[in-house]
Write an enzyme that holds these catalytic residues in place. Sequence first.
Site, short mmCIF file in Angstrom:
data_model
loop_
_atom_site.label_atom_id
_atom_site.label_comp_id
_atom_site.label_asym_id
_atom_site.label_seq_id
_atom_site.Cartn_x
_atom_site.Cartn_y
_atom_site.Cartn_z
N LYS A 2 0.93 -1.27 -0.21
CA LYS A 2 -0.02 0.00 -0.04
C LYS A 2 0.90 1.15 0.17
CE LYS A 2 -3.27 2.96 2.47
NZ LYS A 2 -3.51 3.33 3.81
N GLY A 29 -8.37 9.25 9.78
CA GLY A 29 -8.58 9.28 11.19
C GLY A 29 -9.64 10.16 11.67
N ASN A 37 -9.07 1.77 10.17
CA ASN A 37 -8.33 1.33 11.25
C ASN A 37 -8.92 2.11 12.25
OD1 ASN A 37 -4.55 1.63 12.21
ND2 ASN A 37 -6.40 0.75 13.21
N THR A 38 -9.02 3.55 12.35
CA THR A 38 -9.34 4.16 13.58
C THR A 38 -10.71 3.81 13.96
OG1 THR A 38 -7.88 5.69 12.72
CG2 THR A 38 -9.52 6.47 14.49
N ALA A 93 -9.99 5.69 4.45
CA ALA A 93 -9.84 6.76 5.17
C ALA A 93 -11.19 7.50 5.27
CB ALA A 93 -8.78 7.79 4.95
N GLY A 94 -11.31 7.75 6.38
CA GLY A 94 -12.59 8.67 6.78
C GLY A 94 -13.74 8.03 7.22
#
Length: 337
Positions: free
Chosen positions: A180, A241, A289-290, A267-268
């Site tokens: 990635k 995040g 992830n977050t 993301a997001g």
Amino acid sequence: MTAMLSLTVNGEPRRAASGSIADLVRSLDLEPTKVAVERNGEIVPRSTLADVQIADGDVLEIVHFVGGGQTDVTDTNADTWPVDTWTVAGRTFSSRLIVGTGKYKDFEQNAAAVAASGAEIVTVAVRRVNVSDPKAPMLTDYIDPKKITYLPNTAGCFTAEDAIRTLRLAREAGGWDLVKLEVLGEARTLYPNMVETIRATEVLAKEGFLPMVYCVDDPIAAKQLEDAGAVAVMPLGAPIGSGLGIQNRVTIRLIVEGAKVPVLVDAGVGTASEAAVAMELGCDGVLMNTAIAEARDPIRMARAMKLAVQAGRDAYLAGRMQTRKYADPSSPLAGLI
């Protein structure tokens, strides 16, 4: 008496006896087969670590993978639902959820969350080995790379050169060519620098890497990455995040419609409904992830994300009903009492 050499190891001065790089690695209580080494800006192939001698003034970087997680969860509905797989760079997966391995309180929580998510791919960061604590757990001690796919990433890289260097080390450490790529523009927004990203993609593709690339939600940029050698494009839904969800569904849909490679929102995403939206737009998958790691209950959120991705994919395949300007009764009006 053995001569002592002055070295710089992972940014710190260190004295060491003459010998091979493998000898140095073992003197740090590390296993040469579990690390990658860069000497004076050049990666040393792992197969030659025992042959290459260190010299006075050498600058060495010793890295490994950090993170955590494992998966052995099977779909309880496998007997009643057809298998819906996706393929990237010739590799086929059944889970469309990719999970990161940062921000968890410990390896145990990370492993449980990844298992609950059903993910078959985890992203891993490449970081310096802590030579002052060589017995600290490594990701490869917890996850068997033969059972789950590692996706080394370039998180924290702000130039093409840094990203390329990181992935060269990653390939030496684990042998993985599916990676990635992200090259960030600046620290406040963590938005990608597309000029540097495209340049890095071109170099990596020529070196035999298979880059899945984090990018802006721009269909033109996505096509440029595909032309540069990206095996998947990964537009952001919102800043990394942030948990803001997909901010521009139109451009994500346009990217999906124009791409010949897999498209994954990266993301997001903050909650399950936003993961479902990404899949309803026709994306091949979602990376997060977050949203899981910072939930009050990461394990339950991981399971929710798994179900949301499956539900969003089913809804996309089923085909959404048409929207109407006025009401349309579900029950027929004819024959009313």
